[in-house]
Design a protein around this motif. Structure first.
Motif, PDB file in Angstrom:
ATOM      1  N   ALA A 213       0.828  -1.209   0.000  1.00  0.00           N
ATOM      2  CA  ALA A 213       0.000   0.000   0.000  1.00  0.00           C
ATOM      3  C   ALA A 213       0.863   1.259   0.000  1.00  0.00           C
ATOM      4  N   LEU A 214       1.917   1.282   0.816  1.00  0.00           N
ATOM      5  CA  LEU A 214       2.802   2.446   0.841  1.00  0.00           C
ATOM      6  C   LEU A 214       3.523   2.628  -0.488  1.00  0.00           C
ATOM      7  N   MET A 215       3.889   1.535  -1.123  1.00  0.00           N
ATOM      8  CA  MET A 215       4.562   1.646  -2.417  1.00  0.00           C
ATOM      9  C   MET A 215       3.614   2.223  -3.470  1.00  0.00           C
ATOM     10  N   LEU A 216       2.344   1.812  -3.451  1.00  0.00           N
ATOM     11  CA  LEU A 216       1.380   2.333  -4.420  1.00  0.00           C
ATOM     12  C   LEU A 216       1.147   3.823  -4.201  1.00  0.00           C
ATOM     13  N   ILE A 217       1.039   4.244  -2.950  1.00  0.00           N
ATOM     14  CA  ILE A 217       0.867   5.667  -2.652  1.00  0.00           C
ATOM     15  C   ILE A 217       2.107   6.446  -3.077  1.00  0.00           C
ATOM     16  N   HIS A 218       3.289   5.853  -2.857  1.00  0.00           N
ATOM     17  CA  HIS A 218       4.545   6.485  -3.283  1.00  0.00           C
ATOM     18  C   HIS A 218       4.572   6.688  -4.795  1.00  0.00           C
ATOM     19  N   PHE A 265      -7.319   1.051   1.429  1.00  0.00           N
ATOM     20  CA  PHE A 265      -6.449  -0.121   1.406  1.00  0.00           C
ATOM     21  C   PHE A 265      -5.394  -0.034   2.502  1.00  0.00           C
ATOM     22  N   LEU A 266      -4.799   1.140   2.676  1.00  0.00           N
ATOM     23  CA  LEU A 266      -3.800   1.304   3.731  1.00  0.00           C
ATOM     24  C   LEU A 266      -4.431   1.107   5.110  1.00  0.00           C
ATOM     25  N   ARG A 267      -5.603   1.652   5.327  1.00  0.00           N
ATOM     26  CA  ARG A 267      -6.281   1.470   6.618  1.00  0.00           C
ATOM     27  C   ARG A 267      -6.635   0.011   6.857  1.00  0.00           C
ATOM     28  N   TYR A 268      -7.053  -0.665   5.797  1.00  0.00           N
ATOM     29  CA  TYR A 268      -7.391  -2.084   5.935  1.00  0.00           C
ATOM     30  C   TYR A 268      -6.172  -2.892   6.361  1.00  0.00           C
ATOM     31  N   CYS A 269      -5.035  -2.626   5.726  1.00  0.00           N
ATOM     32  CA  CYS A 269      -3.812  -3.379   6.057  1.00  0.00           C
ATOM     33  C   CYS A 269      -3.404  -3.143   7.510  1.00  0.00           C
ATOM     34  N   ARG A 270      -3.517  -1.911   7.971  1.00  0.00           N
ATOM     35  CA  ARG A 270      -3.109  -1.605   9.341  1.00  0.00           C
ATOM     36  C   ARG A 270      -4.109  -2.113  10.375  1.00  0.00           C
ATOM     37  N   ALA A 271      -5.341  -2.400   9.946  1.00  0.00           N
ATOM     38  CA  ALA A 271      -6.341  -2.930  10.879  1.00  0.00           C
ATOM     39  C   ALA A 271      -6.292  -4.449  10.987  1.00  0.00           C
ATOM     40  N   LEU A 272      -5.546  -5.112  10.110  1.00  0.00           N
ATOM     41  CA  LEU A 272      -5.466  -6.573  10.154  1.00  0.00           C
ATOM     42  C   LEU A 272      -4.711  -7.034  11.402  1.00  0.00           C
TER      43      LEU A 272
END
Length: 580
Positions: A213-218, A265-272
């Motif tokens: 997710a961070l790479m896509l935002i980057h 998507f980033l929030r979802y990953c951090r909530a897992l």
């Protein structure tokens, strides 16, 4: 951190290693170099990754084992040969094209376009899903570790560099490895997750996805993520500063001016959770839908340079109308200047107007300014100055009966529709009607259509505030799903003005208003509700989710519904069609 497009090592390599003749250097790192190599027997050209057997940080033995476990997967390079010859440990794998990092460097480090980023997201999720299905984590997601294929594979992105890869499943017990505190950091500075990079936690599937997710935002951010702009930290002080910047960056700030899918998507990953199994298919479809709405075609295929954005296709009806010949234009008559009327004719017309005014009967008409024509209104005691109440003068003739518009009734469904009789209370009336319909629903299919209409009604109004009628609908829905024979506690609590202020507020803590959740906390909880409703398998679970949704909305500032709230209602309507 893996590097690409670096200078070759100073140590000279032999021209032939095993069955391969070395050619140009593709890249070089701390532990070895990668060459273009040709098999001397069949002419097959490969990428040969060479390391000295006695290097301090060998990665080829680990990669050899990972490659063998991943063979056959789409987007995984084929391992053609591997061996240790004369102190040189080599791996012969597929020769690939440029990496994403190389493409961006050749493009003057400009951000990637949205179509390319969506394609990378879809293919990267597929690669990670395959790796995780084999019990392996990549642990080094970055632009340099994704490369495009050659020839007929030029639409396919490959995952490379498995030097940091590791199994997350115990091969003997089949259990997920525990989340133990790590002594050393493994990964890259730019995209490693907060849990791994800043909190020294073990790597899990969630961390691979957060790095993605961070790479896509980057890729979409001009200049890249904020903590990547000063280069690799050289000292512990700058490394700590980088981690602090990454830890404090909010998803909404990182994803400003981007489609909401990237922030979600980033929030979802951090909530897992650490052992949670990501929903790869759902997020692939999210990025596919985004690309479809933006008009991109063949989004699963990687195309570089990106194709030009196609112009919008004409609507068939307009296209048909444009094909018809236009009717001939009517000849335009020139405007004639107004003719001057004779002065005698004008004077005759004025005389006629004055005569008509003189013939009008004005004697019996009431004077508009005379207050005697206005009936007296009822007045309270003492209003007339003598302490007695004034009598009300009733009109001689009853006023004409005014049309009454019924806002809500039990027989509203059978009542004839009044065209144009929409008042400012129509939203409340519709919500009351839907609440009554929920109470009369006999199955989940009927509830699904009612919930869908409820969500559409709320979205159709400019105000996003959930009123008492809206909460009454949630109460009725909660009651129906949990147990139609039991009365439930209302989901909406009253709020009095000035609550929590004044002298009596501290003395009565039970009446103090509940603390409102922070924005990020509310979004995370709403996201968890969105995911949970898609996995519910019975009505009681759905009832609990509706209760949580109502309580969360009631505690929020202004009781406003967000896009995640509407997504929850839409998901609830779809899940009601499945749950029986």
């Amino acid at each position: 951190m893996a590097t690409t497009n670096a200078q070759p090592q100073a140590a000279a390599q032999p021209k032939i290693i095993g069955n391969f003749v070395l050619g140009d250097v593709l890249g070089s790192g701390v532990s070895g170099s990668t060459y273009v190599a040709t098999n001397i027997y069949n002419g097959h050209v490969v990428a040969l990754k060479v390391q000295h057997a006695n290097v301090s940080c060998p990665t080829n033995p680990q990669e050899r084992r990972i490659y063998r476990a991943l063979q056959g997967g789409t987007g995984i390079p084929t391992l053609w040969a591997s061996n240790v010859v004369n102190g040189n440990d080599y791996l012969a794998i597929d020769l690939l094209g440029d990496s994403l990092d190389g493409m961006q460097r050749k493009n003057e480090k400009k951000p990637f376009d949205l179509r390319t980023t969506c394609t990378v997201a879809i293919q990267l999720l597929s690669r990670l899903e395959f790796m995780h299905s084999r019990g392996i984590l990549h642990r080094d997601i970055q632009l340099g570790n994704m490369a495009v294929g050659l020839d007929d594979k030029d639409k396919l992105l490959y995952m490379i560099d498995f030097g940091f890869a590791k199994e997350y499943v115990n091969p003997h017990t089949g259990q997920h490895l525990p989340n133990t505190r790590q002594k050393y950091f493994t990964g890259n500075y730019w995209f490693s997750s907060i849990n791994v990079h800043c909190r020294q936690q073990a790597h899990g599937r969630r961390d691979d996805l957060e790095a993605a997710a961070l790479m896509l935002i980057h890729m979409l951010t001009p200049g890249g993520l904020p903590w990547t702009r000063n280069g690799v930290p050289k000292t512990d002080y700058y490394h700590s500063k980088l981690k602090k910047q990454k830890r404090e960056a909010r998803p909404e700030d990182l994803c400003r001016d981007m489609p909401e899918e990237f922030e979600n998507f980033l929030r979802y990953c951090r909530a897992l959770s650490f052992t949670g199994n990501p929903d790869y298919s759902y997020w692939r479809n999210q990025f596919r839908d985004l690309a479809f709405h933006l008009g991109f075609e063949n989004i699963d295929q990687f195309v570089w340079p990106p194709p030009a954005v196609a112009t919008q296709k004409p609507i068939p009806v307009l296209q048909a109308l444009q094909a018809q010949p236009l009717p001939p234009l009517m000849p335009v008559q020139p405007l004639q200047p107004p003719q001057q009327q004779p002065a005698r004719r004008q004077s005759d017309q004025m005389a006629q107007v004055l005569q008509d005014l003189a013939n009008m009967r004005m004697s019996n008409r009431p004077v508009l300014g005379d207050k005697k024509n206005i009936p007296q209104a009822p007045r309270s005691d003492g209003a007339n100055g003598n302490g007695k109440s004034a009598e009300v003068v009733a009109p001689k003739k009853p006023p004409p009966q005014q049309q009454v518009i019924i806002i809500s009734s039990d027989s509203e469904e059978n009542a004839p529709a009044v065209v144009g009789a929409r008042t400012r209370f129509s939203k409340a009336a519709d919500l009351c009607r839907l609440t009554n319909a929920v109470s009369k629903a006999i199955d989940n299919k009927a509830l699904a259509s009612i919930v869908a209409e409820y969500a559409a009604l709320l979205q159709g109004h400019t105000s996003r505030t959930l009123t008492k009628e809206g909460f009454a609908f949630l109460d009725a829905l909660h009651k129906q799903l949990a147990d139609p024979s039991v009365f439930m506690v209302p989901l909406r609590t009253s709020r009095t003005r000035g609550a929590g202020s004044g002298a009596g507020a501290a003395a009565d803590p039970e009446n103090a208003p509940a603390p409102q959740p922070q924005l990020w906390e509310k979004r995370n909880k709403l996201w968890a509700l969105r995911v949970g409703v898609s996995k519910a398998r019975d009505n009681r679970t759905l009832a609990a989710l509706v209760a949580d949704f109502g309580k969360l909305t009631d505690k929020s500032s202004g009781r406003k519904l967000t896009k995640d709230g509407f997504a929850f209602l839409e998901g609830l309507a779809e899940q009601l069609k499945v749950v029986q």
